[in-house]
Design a protein around this motif. Sequence first.
Motif, short mmCIF file in Angstrom:
data_model
loop_
_atom_site.label_atom_id
_atom_site.label_comp_id
_atom_site.label_asym_id
_atom_site.label_seq_id
_atom_site.Cartn_x
_atom_site.Cartn_y
_atom_site.Cartn_z
N CYS A 7 0.84 -1.20 0.00
CA CYS A 7 0.00 0.00 0.00
C CYS A 7 0.87 1.25 0.00
CB CYS A 7 -0.93 -0.01 1.20
SG CYS A 7 -2.12 1.34 1.26
N SER A 8 1.91 1.26 0.83
CA SER A 8 2.81 2.40 0.90
C SER A 8 3.52 2.63 -0.43
CB SER A 8 3.83 2.18 2.02
OG SER A 8 4.78 3.24 2.06
N ARG A 9 3.95 1.55 -1.07
CA ARG A 9 4.66 1.68 -2.34
C ARG A 9 3.74 2.20 -3.43
NH1 ARG A 9 9.00 -3.15 -3.46
NH2 ARG A 9 9.94 -3.27 -1.39
N PHE A 10 2.52 1.65 -3.50
CA PHE A 10 1.58 2.10 -4.52
C PHE A 10 1.26 3.57 -4.36
CE2 PHE A 10 0.05 -2.44 -5.10
CZ PHE A 10 0.56 -2.55 -6.38
N ASN A 11 1.03 3.99 -3.13
CA ASN A 11 0.61 5.37 -2.91
C ASN A 11 1.71 6.37 -3.23
OD1 ASN A 11 -1.89 4.48 -2.22
ND2 ASN A 11 -1.57 4.57 -0.02
N LYS A 12 2.96 5.95 -3.19
CA LYS A 12 4.06 6.83 -3.60
C LYS A 12 4.07 7.01 -5.12
CE LYS A 12 7.13 5.74 0.26
NZ LYS A 12 8.41 5.09 0.68
N PRO A 117 -1.97 3.83 -23.15
CA PRO A 117 -1.33 3.13 -22.03
C PRO A 117 -0.26 3.96 -21.34
CG PRO A 117 -1.63 1.63 -23.87
CD PRO A 117 -2.05 3.00 -24.36
N GLU A 118 0.44 4.81 -22.10
CA GLU A 118 1.47 5.66 -21.48
C GLU A 118 0.88 6.66 -20.49
OE1 GLU A 118 1.10 5.11 -24.68
OE2 GLU A 118 2.99 4.32 -25.48
N ASP A 119 -0.42 6.94 -20.64
CA ASP A 119 -1.09 7.91 -19.77
C ASP A 119 -1.81 7.25 -18.59
OD1 ASP A 119 -0.33 10.05 -21.40
OD2 ASP A 119 -2.06 9.75 -22.73
N TRP A 120 -1.86 5.93 -18.56
CA TRP A 120 -2.51 5.24 -17.45
C TRP A 120 -1.77 5.53 -16.16
CZ3 TRP A 120 -3.15 -0.38 -19.80
CH2 TRP A 120 -4.01 -0.30 -20.91
N MET A 121 -2.47 5.37 -15.03
CA MET A 121 -1.81 5.61 -13.74
C MET A 121 -2.53 4.87 -12.62
SD MET A 121 -3.12 9.51 -12.89
CE MET A 121 -2.70 10.13 -14.51
N PHE A 122 -1.78 4.59 -11.56
CA PHE A 122 -2.37 4.09 -10.32
C PHE A 122 -2.94 5.28 -9.55
CE2 PHE A 122 1.29 1.06 -10.86
CZ PHE A 122 0.52 -0.03 -11.23
N LEU A 123 -4.04 5.05 -8.87
CA LEU A 123 -4.57 6.02 -7.92
C LEU A 123 -4.33 5.47 -6.51
CD1 LEU A 123 -7.88 7.10 -9.68
CD2 LEU A 123 -5.59 8.08 -9.88
N PRO A 124 -4.44 6.30 -5.48
CA PRO A 124 -4.14 5.82 -4.13
C PRO A 124 -4.91 4.54 -3.77
CG PRO A 124 -4.36 8.19 -4.12
CD PRO A 124 -4.75 7.74 -5.50
N SER A 125 -4.20 3.59 -3.21
CA SER A 125 -4.79 2.31 -2.84
C SER A 125 -5.43 2.40 -1.45
CB SER A 125 -3.73 1.20 -2.86
OG SER A 125 -2.66 1.52 -1.99
N ILE A 126 -6.29 1.45 -1.16
CA ILE A 126 -6.98 1.41 0.13
C ILE A 126 -6.81 0.02 0.73
CG2 ILE A 126 -9.19 1.63 1.33
CD1 ILE A 126 -10.12 3.46 -0.94
N HIS A 127 -6.31 -0.04 1.95
CA HIS A 127 -6.11 -1.30 2.65
C HIS A 127 -7.29 -1.53 3.58
CE1 HIS A 127 -3.47 -3.89 5.56
NE2 HIS A 127 -4.42 -4.59 4.96
#
Length: 223
Positions: A7-12, A117-127
């Motif tokens: 979760c910490s890694r994704f949110n960074k 695909p180059e514009d895709w992104m992760f958004l903040p994750s939720i645990h």
Amino acid sequence: MRLEEACSRFNKLAGRRFGELFPPEDMNMIITNKGRTGQLLELSLGMHLSSSNLDFDDGELKTNKCDAAGNPKETVFITQISSIIDELIEQRPFEQTHLYEKISNILYVPVCKDGRPEDWMFLPSIHIDLSLPRFSSLREIWRADYYSICEQLRYHIEHSPDGFIHTSNGTHIQVRSKDARDSSGTYHPIYSEVYGRYVSNKNHAFYFQKQFVYDIRNMDQQR
């Protein structure tokens, strides 16, 4: 790797475009296999790509396609039910079920796939950890959903004209068909030992409905 660390890694990485995160050779793989979100997640965590599902030491990963604001575009797959149909028919206690094992400790990761695909992104994750007091209301919703769905499935089997299970809904969780034809062109029917017959002509699965996403986002924002 444990969920808290993931979760910490994704949110960074949240909000950074994939074109910034991954080298060209990895982007080529992503473009070729747009549905392989698990590969993107493994790459973002610095993990070696494999053909296995990405699960963590203490829980499950749940991803979902969303827009830039985090609004869900799809429901969230949980697990198929063909091997646990009698567990559902007999209403095994919620905390002793395969479903509970799959959802009791999860990391929800929204993936915005707007544009290239180059514009895709992760958004903040939720645990979400159902053992924590702050998730007690969520636990009660999912428990009620489970028992309601079990009742609906039994009713369908015993009262539907075809004798088969059909889509069954709770507040957050639902069961609906999920299957693909095999090489011979046939689906995978579900057999119940309890009833001694087939109770579906194709496989079904548990899903989180879109309302699940809206509610956990609200809970996370109120922390």
